[in-house]
Design a protein around this motif. Structure first.
Motif, PDB file in Angstrom:
ATOM      1  N   ARG A  59       0.833  -1.200   0.000  1.00 23.57           N
ATOM      2  CA  ARG A  59       0.000   0.000   0.000  1.00 23.57           C
ATOM      3  C   ARG A  59       0.866   1.247   0.000  1.00 23.57           C
ATOM      4  O   ARG A  59       1.756   1.400   0.841  1.00 23.57           O
ATOM      5  CB  ARG A  59      -0.928   0.012   1.220  1.00 23.57           C
ATOM      6  N   PRO A  64      -2.533   6.272  -2.280  1.00 24.15           N
ATOM      7  CA  PRO A  64      -3.060   4.906  -2.212  1.00 24.15           C
ATOM      8  C   PRO A  64      -3.439   4.298  -3.563  1.00 24.15           C
ATOM      9  O   PRO A  64      -3.312   3.090  -3.748  1.00 24.15           O
ATOM     10  CB  PRO A  64      -4.286   5.051  -1.306  1.00 24.15           C
ATOM     11  N   GLY A 311      -7.703  -0.282   4.689  1.00 23.56           N
ATOM     12  CA  GLY A 311      -7.178   1.062   4.506  1.00 23.56           C
ATOM     13  C   GLY A 311      -7.574   1.622   3.157  1.00 23.56           C
ATOM     14  O   GLY A 311      -8.199   0.959   2.328  1.00 23.56           O
ATOM     15  N   ASP A 312      -7.191   2.858   2.925  1.00 18.30           N
ATOM     16  CA  ASP A 312      -7.547   3.568   1.698  1.00 18.30           C
ATOM     17  C   ASP A 312      -6.666   3.117   0.538  1.00 18.30           C
ATOM     18  O   ASP A 312      -5.440   3.204   0.604  1.00 18.30           O
ATOM     19  CB  ASP A 312      -7.395   5.070   1.934  1.00 18.30           C
ATOM     20  N   GLY A 314      -7.622   4.309  -2.654  1.00 16.77           N
ATOM     21  CA  GLY A 314      -8.116   5.179  -3.711  1.00 16.77           C
ATOM     22  C   GLY A 314      -9.606   5.025  -3.936  1.00 16.77           C
ATOM     23  O   GLY A 314     -10.297   4.267  -3.231  1.00 16.77           O
ATOM     24  N   PRO A 315     -10.151   5.719  -4.918  1.00 20.12           N
ATOM     25  CA  PRO A 315     -11.610   5.779  -5.117  1.00 20.12           C
ATOM     26  C   PRO A 315     -12.283   4.437  -5.334  1.00 20.12           C
ATOM     27  O   PRO A 315     -13.419   4.235  -4.904  1.00 20.12           O
ATOM     28  CB  PRO A 315     -11.752   6.675  -6.355  1.00 20.12           C
ATOM     29  N   PRO A 318     -11.899   2.246  -1.308  1.00 18.95           N
ATOM     30  CA  PRO A 318     -11.641   3.215  -0.238  1.00 18.95           C
ATOM     31  C   PRO A 318     -11.445   2.605   1.146  1.00 18.95           C
ATOM     32  O   PRO A 318     -10.782   3.201   1.997  1.00 18.95           O
ATOM     33  CB  PRO A 318     -12.886   4.114  -0.274  1.00 18.95           C
ATOM     34  N   GLY A 319     -12.019   1.429   1.394  1.00 22.30           N
ATOM     35  CA  GLY A 319     -11.929   0.836   2.727  1.00 22.30           C
ATOM     36  C   GLY A 319     -10.960  -0.320   2.833  1.00 22.30           C
ATOM     37  O   GLY A 319     -10.686  -0.811   3.930  1.00 22.30           O
ATOM     38  N   ASP A 342     -15.175  -2.865   1.275  1.00 27.82           N
ATOM     39  CA  ASP A 342     -16.466  -2.261   1.611  1.00 27.82           C
ATOM     40  C   ASP A 342     -17.627  -3.095   1.087  1.00 27.82           C
ATOM     41  O   ASP A 342     -18.671  -3.205   1.742  1.00 27.82           O
ATOM     42  CB  ASP A 342     -16.555  -0.845   1.030  1.00 27.82           C
TER      43      ASP A 342
END
Length: 353
Positions: A59, A64, A311-312, A314-315, A318-319, A342
């Motif tokens: 990561r 990200p 963790g992030d 990017g779009p 995101p989760g 997510d």
């Protein structure tokens, strides 16, 4: 990889393998919710073969969306992919089966990302092949091999505690050797500090560095945990049996979703019915099952290796990012599917951290 059936038939497997057709296994298994992948990697270079196997994730905390994936073609070597799924690098490393990585490791006198792969080029003598991942260029550089013990290398995972970095190499017969690694010098060195044993063929593993627990999947038996410390007991505790319901053999890849100081989930690939199972870390309780089905990209079947990092990213993620090897990638060679954590959380109704 299960080889005694195809998804298009109801032909039973051989008596020796004691497996039912996949349609029967799915019917007998506990129901699973469905999610779809948001991306996929380009296929590995080895066509018409069980080739793609195991992924690892780096990561990029600063950016990200520019994170990287390392994946094995167990017939040929290692790939590096971007989150767009495009290949950024390939290194001819021969028959490397599983892969893991750690950031912030002293490598040849500088901090970097260490990549470790189970090397089965010599089936009688296990090796761990070590590489440096240049995160700026997405290139891999081989830095050496270390001995993993007598037997065929199969699974690999890395763990770290106050004593340093360890590699846990899972041999095909269920032996697990813990190696203390030092990659800081010109040539990496290692020593076997202890040996653990499961009764039959095992492969997937993962270490929770917060609690220093090692999780290992014994393919036809179930999911186990060990104390990961070199000074710890070597007796395993069974978390779940491959009972044909929650977990359908072969139990393959293992990954961890750490939440808080000690909680979260351990995930295991229920290869026998194309599903993934979650168990809660704090009490080993069964949580739920999901499948990756066809959507914008294809689903996954007969998954070997998996990986997960929260963790992030990017779009699109995101989760967190869940990656699964796909054993049937339509007419193309095998690849890896990328799923948003997510989406798994929502599908299973998991509590958000």
């Amino acid at each position: 990889m299960i080889s005694c059936f195809t998804l298009m038939t109801l032909t039973a497997c051989t008596a020796a393998e004691q497996e039912l057709p996949v349609e029967v296994r799915i019917a007998n298994a506990t129901p699973a919710v469905s999610v779809t992948a948001r991306g996929e990697t380009t296929p590995v270079g080895t066509p018409n073969a069980d080739a793609a196997d195991d992924p690892a994730i780096w990561r990029n905390a600063a950016d990200p969306a520019q994170s990287l994936i390392v994946g094995t073609d167990k017939k040929a070597g290692l790939y590096v992919y971007g989150l767009d799924g495009k290949s950024r690098d390939f290194l001819d490393a021969g028959r490397v089966n599983n892969v893991d990585l750690k950031d912030g490791v002293a490598i040849n006198g500088a901090q970097g990302v260490l990549v470790a792969a189970s090397d089965r080029n010599d089936v009688a003598n296990a090796k761990v092949a070590l590489f440096r991942l240049d995160t700026a260029t997405a290139k891999l550089t081989a830095i050496g091999k270390i001995d993993g013990g007598r037997g065929e290398a199969y699974g690999i995972c890395l763990g770290r505690d106050e004593s340093g970095l360890s590699a846990y190499i899972v041999l095909k017969d269920g032996t697990i050797n813990q190696l203390a690694i030092d990659a800081s010098g010109a040539t990496p060195t290692a020593r076997i500090v202890r040996t653990m044993k499961l009764g039959t063929q095992a492969e997937g593993c993962a270490v929770d560095d917060r609690t220093h627990i090692l999780y290992v999947a014994e393919e036809d038996v179930g999911l186990w945990r060990f104390n990961a410390r070199a000074s710890g007991a070597t007796t395993p505790t069974k978390i779940a049996a491959a009972d044909g319901k929650n977990l359908v053999m072969d139990a393959e890849g293992v990954a961890i979703a750490p939440i808080g100081e000690k909680d979260g989930y351990v995930l295991v690939s229920s290869q026998g019915d194309n599903a993934y199972v979650l168990y809660r870390l704090r009490d080993d309780a069964y949580v739920g099952r999901f499948r990756v089905v066809d959507g914008a990209v294809g689903g996954t079947e007969e998954t070997d290796g998996i990986e997960l990092m929260l963790g992030d990213f990017g779009p699109a993620f995101p989760g967190g990012l869940f990656i699964a090897q796909d054993g049937h990638n339509a007419a193309a060679a095998q690849n890896f599917k990328l799923v948003a954590w997510d989406d798994i959380v929502q599908a299973l109704g998991l509590a958000q951290p």
